[in-house]
Scaffold this motif. Structure first.
Motif, PDB file in Angstrom:
ATOM      1  N   MET A 225      20.636  63.574 -31.364  1.00 22.72           N
ATOM      2  CA  MET A 225      19.254  63.482 -30.940  1.00 22.72           C
ATOM      3  C   MET A 225      18.361  63.778 -32.149  1.00 22.72           C
ATOM      4  N   THR A 226      17.358  62.950 -32.341  1.00 20.56           N
ATOM      5  CA  THR A 226      16.446  63.095 -33.459  1.00 20.56           C
ATOM      6  C   THR A 226      15.318  64.042 -33.089  1.00 20.56           C
ATOM      7  N   ALA A 227      15.010  64.954 -33.979  1.00 18.05           N
ATOM      8  CA  ALA A 227      13.912  65.893 -33.747  1.00 18.05           C
ATOM      9  C   ALA A 227      12.581  65.174 -33.946  1.00 18.05           C
ATOM     10  N   THR A 228      11.597  65.576 -33.174  1.00 20.74           N
ATOM     11  CA  THR A 228      10.255  65.008 -33.291  1.00 20.74           C
ATOM     12  C   THR A 228       9.534  65.686 -34.451  1.00 20.74           C
ATOM     13  N   ALA A 229       8.952  64.880 -35.313  1.00 22.60           N
ATOM     14  CA  ALA A 229       8.174  65.436 -36.422  1.00 22.60           C
ATOM     15  C   ALA A 229       6.962  66.155 -35.856  1.00 22.60           C
ATOM     16  N   PRO A 230       6.595  67.294 -36.435  1.00 19.78           N
ATOM     17  CA  PRO A 230       5.436  68.031 -35.909  1.00 19.78           C
ATOM     18  C   PRO A 230       4.168  67.187 -35.803  1.00 19.78           C
ATOM     19  N   SER A 231       3.998  66.241 -36.693  1.00 15.66           N
ATOM     20  CA  SER A 231       2.776  65.430 -36.650  1.00 15.66           C
ATOM     21  C   SER A 231       2.769  64.438 -35.496  1.00 15.66           C
ATOM     22  N   THR A 232       3.936  64.124 -34.934  1.00 17.31           N
ATOM     23  CA  THR A 232       3.998  63.169 -33.825  1.00 17.31           C
ATOM     24  C   THR A 232       4.387  63.818 -32.502  1.00 17.31           C
ATOM     25  N   ALA A 233       4.576  65.116 -32.493  1.00 16.07           N
ATOM     26  CA  ALA A 233       4.975  65.824 -31.281  1.00 16.07           C
ATOM     27  C   ALA A 233       3.863  65.768 -30.235  1.00 16.07           C
ATOM     28  N   PRO A 234       4.239  65.749 -28.953  1.00 17.73           N
ATOM     29  CA  PRO A 234       3.220  65.786 -27.896  1.00 17.73           C
ATOM     30  C   PRO A 234       2.343  67.031 -28.014  1.00 17.73           C
ATOM     31  N   VAL A 235       1.130  66.889 -27.539  1.00 13.93           N
ATOM     32  CA  VAL A 235       0.180  68.007 -27.533  1.00 13.93           C
ATOM     33  C   VAL A 235       0.359  68.770 -26.232  1.00 13.93           C
ATOM     34  N   ASN A 236       0.406  70.078 -26.299  1.00 15.44           N
ATOM     35  CA  ASN A 236       0.492  70.899 -25.099  1.00 15.44           C
ATOM     36  C   ASN A 236      -0.924  71.143 -24.588  1.00 15.44           C
ATOM     37  N   TYR A 237      -1.367  70.275 -23.671  1.00  9.41           N
ATOM     38  CA  TYR A 237      -2.731  70.371 -23.164  1.00  9.41           C
ATOM     39  C   TYR A 237      -2.994  71.682 -22.440  1.00  9.41           C
ATOM     40  N   LEU A 238      -1.948  72.257 -21.858  1.00 13.64           N
ATOM     41  CA  LEU A 238      -2.132  73.542 -21.177  1.00 13.64           C
ATOM     42  C   LEU A 238      -2.532  74.634 -22.159  1.00 13.64           C
ATOM     43  N   ASP A 239      -2.032  74.552 -23.388  1.00 12.54           N
ATOM     44  CA  ASP A 239      -2.418  75.536 -24.401  1.00 12.54           C
ATOM     45  C   ASP A 239      -3.863  75.346 -24.864  1.00 12.54           C
ATOM     46  N   PHE A 240      -4.280  74.101 -25.007  1.00 14.03           N
ATOM     47  CA  PHE A 240      -5.567  73.823 -25.625  1.00 14.03           C
ATOM     48  C   PHE A 240      -6.705  73.566 -24.642  1.00 14.03           C
ATOM     49  N   ALA A 241      -6.371  73.291 -23.401  1.00 16.01           N
ATOM     50  CA  ALA A 241      -7.417  72.999 -22.413  1.00 16.01           C
ATOM     51  C   ALA A 241      -7.170  73.786 -21.127  1.00 16.01           C
ATOM     52  N   SER A 242      -6.734  75.006 -21.290  1.00 17.96           N
ATOM     53  CA  SER A 242      -6.352  75.792 -20.112  1.00 17.96           C
ATOM     54  C   SER A 242      -7.502  75.988 -19.133  1.00 17.96           C
ATOM     55  N   SER A 243      -8.730  75.966 -19.604  1.00 18.18           N
ATOM     56  CA  SER A 243      -9.854  76.113 -18.673  1.00 18.18           C
ATOM     57  C   SER A 243     -10.315  74.773 -18.105  1.00 18.18           C
ATOM     58  N   ALA A 244     -10.018  73.681 -18.780  1.00 18.57           N
ATOM     59  CA  ALA A 244     -10.434  72.366 -18.290  1.00 18.57           C
ATOM     60  C   ALA A 244      -9.530  71.860 -17.179  1.00 18.57           C
ATOM     61  N   LEU A 245      -8.238  72.046 -17.308  1.00 20.88           N
ATOM     62  CA  LEU A 245      -7.310  71.493 -16.323  1.00 20.88           C
ATOM     63  C   LEU A 245      -7.530  72.056 -14.916  1.00 20.88           C
ATOM     64  N   PRO A 246      -7.789  73.360 -14.740  1.00 21.92           N
ATOM     65  CA  PRO A 246      -8.112  73.829 -13.385  1.00 21.92           C
ATOM     66  C   PRO A 246      -9.383  73.178 -12.817  1.00 21.92           C
ATOM     67  N   ALA A 247     -10.328  72.871 -13.669  1.00 23.58           N
ATOM     68  CA  ALA A 247     -11.541  72.191 -13.197  1.00 23.58           C
ATOM     69  C   ALA A 247     -11.186  70.797 -12.671  1.00 23.58           C
ATOM     70  N   LEU A 248     -10.262  70.123 -13.350  1.00 23.87           N
ATOM     71  CA  LEU A 248      -9.812  68.812 -12.874  1.00 23.87           C
ATOM     72  C   LEU A 248      -9.080  68.951 -11.546  1.00 23.87           C
ATOM     73  N   GLU A 249      -8.284  69.989 -11.411  1.00 21.24           N
ATOM     74  CA  GLU A 249      -7.602  70.257 -10.132  1.00 21.24           C
ATOM     75  C   GLU A 249      -8.618  70.499  -9.018  1.00 21.24           C
ATOM     76  N   ASN A 250      -9.745  71.144  -9.340  1.00 19.96           N
ATOM     77  CA  ASN A 250     -10.804  71.359  -8.348  1.00 19.96           C
ATOM     78  C   ASN A 250     -11.373  70.032  -7.863  1.00 19.96           C
ATOM     79  N   VAL A 251     -11.496  69.058  -8.755  1.00 21.24           N
ATOM     80  CA  VAL A 251     -11.971  67.731  -8.356  1.00 21.24           C
ATOM     81  C   VAL A 251     -10.947  67.094  -7.417  1.00 21.24           C
TER      82      VAL A 251
END
Length: 147
Positions: free
Chosen positions: A1-27
């Protein structure tokens, strides 16, 4: 299995938008309190997810629709909804609206679509349908951006 390069790795939206995602859940919670048929809302979300190619969302909304009582026939016919008798005129108007707001065309004339919607839905319901379209397209894009 090939490792994902840090520059192409998925973004953890929960880490960076932890306050936005609950607002979307409210919608999403707000959508469940609208007068829209919630089983049909799952079909609307499924159709947009099919169009957007979001495999995760297609799987989730297919399961949600089945759980809400949607038939296999309607699920099977969703991709060809214009050409089958499985959907009512009201449902077809809503599906047309969802598709138009999913595959945005700068040349589109939304007037006839709104006319078709108003034959079956109140402006409050059309607002809810529009928010459903916006939310599922946002969720699809968040999910797909990490594929």
């Amino acid at each position: 299995m090939t490792a994902t390069a840090p520059s192409t790795a998925p973004v953890n939206y929960l880490d960076f938008a932890s306050s936005a995602l609950p607002a979307l859940e409210n919608v999403e919670e707000w959508i469940t309190r609208t007068p829209l048929n919630q089983a049909f809302v799952h079909l609307l979300k499924l159709r947009a997810s099919q169009m957007n190619g979001c495999a995760h969302c297609v799987k989730m909304h297919t399961a949600d629709a089945r759980k809400a009582g949607e038939s296999n026939e309607r699920l099977d016919h969703l991709v060809v909804w214009r050409h089958v008798g499985s959907f009512t005129a009201a449902e077809k108007a809503a599906l047309g609206w969802i598709e138009a707001l999913t595959c945005v065309d700068s040349q589109a004339d939304y007037g006839p679509l709104r006319r078709d919607l108003r034959a079956h839905y109140s402006d409050d319901e059309i607002t809810a349908l529009t928010i459903v379209a916006g939310m599922i397209n946002l969720w699809n894009r968040i999910q797909m951006s990490n594929h």
